[in-house]
Design a protein around this motif. Structure first.
Motif, PDB file in Angstrom:
ATOM      1  N   PHE A  10       0.747  -1.263   0.167  1.00 32.24           N
ATOM      2  CA  PHE A  10       0.001   0.039   0.034  1.00 32.24           C
ATOM      3  C   PHE A  10       1.103   1.230   0.155  1.00 32.24           C
ATOM      4  CE2 PHE A  10      -2.401   3.354   1.968  1.00 32.24           C
ATOM      5  CZ  PHE A  10      -3.690   3.213   1.112  1.00 32.24           C
ATOM      6  N   CYS A  11       0.773   1.993  -1.074  1.00 28.77           N
ATOM      7  CA  CYS A  11       1.433   3.326  -1.207  1.00 28.77           C
ATOM      8  C   CYS A  11       0.818   4.560  -1.016  1.00 28.77           C
ATOM      9  CB  CYS A  11       2.307   3.270  -2.526  1.00 28.77           C
ATOM     10  SG  CYS A  11       3.294   1.809  -2.881  1.00 28.77           S
ATOM     11  N   GLY A  12       1.327   5.496  -0.379  1.00 24.56           N
ATOM     12  CA  GLY A  12       0.921   6.751  -0.522  1.00 24.56           C
ATOM     13  C   GLY A  12       1.837   7.661  -1.214  1.00 24.56           C
ATOM     14  N   GLY A  13       1.612   8.469  -2.338  1.00 30.95           N
ATOM     15  CA  GLY A  13       2.375   9.203  -2.968  1.00 30.95           C
ATOM     16  C   GLY A  13       2.487  10.887  -2.973  1.00 30.95           C
ATOM     17  N   LEU A  14       3.204  11.401  -2.515  1.00 27.78           N
ATOM     18  CA  LEU A  14       3.028  12.807  -2.897  1.00 27.78           C
ATOM     19  C   LEU A  14       3.728  13.073  -4.042  1.00 27.78           C
ATOM     20  CD1 LEU A  14       4.272  13.971   0.739  1.00 27.78           C
ATOM     21  CD2 LEU A  14       1.857  13.677   0.036  1.00 27.78           C
ATOM     22  N   HIS A  15       2.955  13.247  -5.178  1.00 28.24           N
ATOM     23  CA  HIS A  15       3.247  13.714  -6.423  1.00 28.24           C
ATOM     24  C   HIS A  15       3.712  15.203  -6.601  1.00 28.24           C
ATOM     25  CE1 HIS A  15       2.536   9.589  -7.583  1.00 28.24           C
ATOM     26  NE2 HIS A  15       1.104   9.675  -7.087  1.00 28.24           N
ATOM     27  N   GLU A 104      28.838   2.200 -17.241  1.00 29.01           N
ATOM     28  CA  GLU A 104      29.353   3.681 -17.392  1.00 29.01           C
ATOM     29  C   GLU A 104      28.327   4.799 -17.411  1.00 29.01           C
ATOM     30  OE1 GLU A 104      30.237   0.974 -19.094  1.00 29.01           O
ATOM     31  OE2 GLU A 104      32.182   1.173 -18.836  1.00 29.01           O
ATOM     32  N   LYS A 105      27.155   4.422 -17.965  1.00 32.60           N
ATOM     33  CA  LYS A 105      26.122   5.324 -17.981  1.00 32.60           C
ATOM     34  C   LYS A 105      25.443   5.597 -16.721  1.00 32.60           C
ATOM     35  CE  LYS A 105      23.691   3.298 -21.260  1.00 32.60           C
ATOM     36  NZ  LYS A 105      22.661   2.840 -22.209  1.00 32.60           N
ATOM     37  N   LEU A 106      25.487   4.512 -15.959  1.00 27.89           N
ATOM     38  CA  LEU A 106      24.852   4.374 -14.535  1.00 27.89           C
ATOM     39  C   LEU A 106      26.021   5.284 -13.606  1.00 27.89           C
ATOM     40  CD1 LEU A 106      22.418   2.864 -13.060  1.00 27.89           C
ATOM     41  CD2 LEU A 106      24.002   1.241 -12.220  1.00 27.89           C
ATOM     42  N   GLY A 107      27.128   5.375 -13.797  1.00 28.24           N
ATOM     43  CA  GLY A 107      27.768   6.081 -12.821  1.00 28.24           C
ATOM     44  C   GLY A 107      28.074   7.521 -13.411  1.00 28.24           C
ATOM     45  N   ALA A 108      27.425   7.843 -14.298  1.00 27.21           N
ATOM     46  CA  ALA A 108      27.663   9.271 -15.025  1.00 27.21           C
ATOM     47  C   ALA A 108      26.916  10.381 -14.321  1.00 27.21           C
ATOM     48  CB  ALA A 108      27.104   9.238 -16.557  1.00 27.21           C
ATOM     49  N   THR A 109      25.711   9.725 -13.696  1.00 22.62           N
ATOM     50  CA  THR A 109      24.874  10.830 -13.206  1.00 22.62           C
ATOM     51  C   THR A 109      24.166  10.195 -12.045  1.00 22.62           C
ATOM     52  OG1 THR A 109      23.254  12.480 -13.346  1.00 22.62           O
ATOM     53  CG2 THR A 109      23.106  10.746 -14.842  1.00 22.62           C
ATOM     54  N   HIS A 110      23.419  10.978 -11.031  1.00 18.89           N
ATOM     55  CA  HIS A 110      22.633  10.521 -10.057  1.00 18.89           C
ATOM     56  C   HIS A 110      21.200  11.329 -10.201  1.00 18.89           C
ATOM     57  CE1 HIS A 110      21.890   9.010  -5.686  1.00 18.89           C
ATOM     58  NE2 HIS A 110      21.247   8.499  -6.503  1.00 18.89           N
ATOM     59  N   LYS A 111      20.428  11.305 -10.900  1.00 16.17           N
ATOM     60  CA  LYS A 111      19.092  11.893 -10.867  1.00 16.17           C
ATOM     61  C   LYS A 111      18.019  11.321 -10.847  1.00 16.17           C
ATOM     62  CE  LYS A 111      18.440  16.594 -10.941  1.00 16.17           C
ATOM     63  NZ  LYS A 111      19.015  17.392  -9.852  1.00 16.17           N
ATOM     64  N   PRO A 112      17.493  10.453  -9.595  1.00 14.14           N
ATOM     65  CA  PRO A 112      16.358   9.657  -9.651  1.00 14.14           C
ATOM     66  C   PRO A 112      15.113  10.679  -9.550  1.00 14.14           C
ATOM     67  CG  PRO A 112      17.536   9.574  -7.720  1.00 14.14           C
ATOM     68  CD  PRO A 112      18.377  10.212  -8.377  1.00 14.14           C
ATOM     69  N   GLU A 113      14.014  10.249  -9.904  1.00 17.75           N
ATOM     70  CA  GLU A 113      12.811  11.245  -9.710  1.00 17.75           C
ATOM     71  C   GLU A 113      11.901  10.821  -8.735  1.00 17.75           C
ATOM     72  OE1 GLU A 113      10.482  11.522 -13.117  1.00 17.75           O
ATOM     73  OE2 GLU A 113      12.187  12.362 -14.239  1.00 17.75           O
ATOM     74  N   HIS A 169       8.844  13.113  -6.984  1.00 15.57           N
ATOM     75  CA  HIS A 169       7.823  12.473  -6.332  1.00 15.57           C
ATOM     76  C   HIS A 169       8.424  11.614  -5.017  1.00 15.57           C
ATOM     77  CE1 HIS A 169       5.620  12.422  -9.689  1.00 15.57           C
ATOM     78  NE2 HIS A 169       6.230  11.910 -10.515  1.00 15.57           N
ATOM     79  N   ILE A 170       7.454  11.778  -3.815  1.00 14.32           N
ATOM     80  CA  ILE A 170       7.902  11.370  -2.593  1.00 14.32           C
ATOM     81  C   ILE A 170       6.848  10.140  -2.340  1.00 14.32           C
ATOM     82  CG2 ILE A 170       8.238  11.555  -0.046  1.00 14.32           C
ATOM     83  CD1 ILE A 170       9.299  14.300  -0.542  1.00 14.32           C
ATOM     84  N   ILE A 171       7.260   8.880  -2.106  1.00 13.92           N
ATOM     85  CA  ILE A 171       6.386   7.866  -1.919  1.00 13.92           C
ATOM     86  C   ILE A 171       6.510   7.107  -0.627  1.00 13.92           C
ATOM     87  CG2 ILE A 171       5.608   5.587  -2.870  1.00 13.92           C
ATOM     88  CD1 ILE A 171       6.190   6.405  -5.653  1.00 13.92           C
ATOM     89  N   VAL A 172       5.717   6.849  -0.187  1.00 13.50           N
ATOM     90  CA  VAL A 172       5.494   6.343   1.392  1.00 13.50           C
ATOM     91  C   VAL A 172       4.853   5.003   1.199  1.00 13.50           C
ATOM     92  CG1 VAL A 172       4.689   6.095   3.581  1.00 13.50           C
ATOM     93  CG2 VAL A 172       5.388   8.184   2.927  1.00 13.50           C
TER      94      VAL A 172
END
Length: 255
Positions: A10-15, A104-113, A169-172
């Motif tokens: 069960f998730c609650g999202g603060l989109h 290489e692509k995974l280590g290039a940036t850190h920008k999760p949504e 997005h922040i999801i609980v």
């Protein structure tokens, strides 16, 4: 709030809780938290006369139902966890086979949504239950997926997610058959510090006591408490200063 039936979570999202503009996908490859790309310098090889006493010492610490195994370079490992090392190598090779530039692509940036606040439970894998790839979800876990402003670990991770990563997005996410919820409802003393932590879930129970107590079936009662707990933790996220500050900074409307 959303129900992920496939994972029974069960998730609650603060989109758009932080006001960043929406993008078309969450498929950008980013840096791994832990991966085989992290290399540890190996110690110098042991001389033959040094190995025997070390093996004897190690074997004394290993349960009777566990054997000692050895890697190709002579390192000593417990055979009951050796398969984890092999699985990691297989996962790495499978990824490279599908995409030679994956790491290489995974280590290039850190920008999760997405910033994911989940329960410390092995049965709910944040990435897998929403079909996300490594690097697409920034994850924090604790017992009962609680949002408590005195939890410096969560508050630090959330501040980093909002102010630096600028997540959208922040999801609980909670899950049914939660041991934390069951323990909190049982009123048994589980001893500190866990008992102190569960008090925050019991506070949620007190807020909704009449509704929860009206549910006679214990399984249904537990499931409803999971949902109520997620909802209350979403309110807690929304009320945090770091979230409200970001909303004001990114709002198009002047207050």
């Amino acid at each position: 709030a959303c129900l992920l039936s496939g994972a029974d979570a069960f998730c609650g999202g603060l989109h758009r809780a932080c006001g960043r503009k929406s993008s078309s996908s969450i498929s950008r490859a980013v840096r791994p938290l832990l991966s085989s790309a992290v290399k540890i310098k190996s110690p110098p090889p042991l001389e033959a006369e040094d190995i025997a006493p070390k093996i004897n010492l190690l074997e004394k610490s290993i349960p009777d139902n566990c054997e000692v195994g050895y890697t190709r370079d002579g390192k000593i490992v417990r055979r009951d966890i050796y398969h984890l090392l092999e699985n990691n190598k297989k996962w790495m090779n499978d990824r490279i086979a599908r995409d030679p530039q994956f790491f290489e692509k995974l280590g290039a940036t850190h920008k999760p949504e997405i910033f994911w606040i989940g329960d410390a439970d092995a049965r709910v894998a944040a990435n897998e239950i929403i079909g996300a790839e490594p690097g697409e979800v920034f994850v924090h876990r604790n017992i009962g997926n609680l949002v408590n402003d005195i939890d410096s670990s969560l508050m630090s991770a959330l501040q980093y997610a909002v102010d630096v990563l600028e997540v959208e997005h922040i999801i609980v996410c909670g899950h049914y058959q939660s041991g934390a919820i069951q323990a909190a409802l049982s009123r048994d003393d589980v001893a500190a510090p866990l008992e102190n932590w569960l008090a925050h879930i019991r506070y949620v129970y007190r807020l909704h006591k009449s509704e929860v107590d009206a549910i006679k079936d214990p399984i249904a009662r537990n499931r409803r408490m999971v949902e109520l707990n997620v909802i209350e933790q979403c309110f807690n996220v929304y009320n945090l200063a770091v979230v409200q500050r970001r909303r004001i900074e990114t709002s198009k409307t002047k207050v």
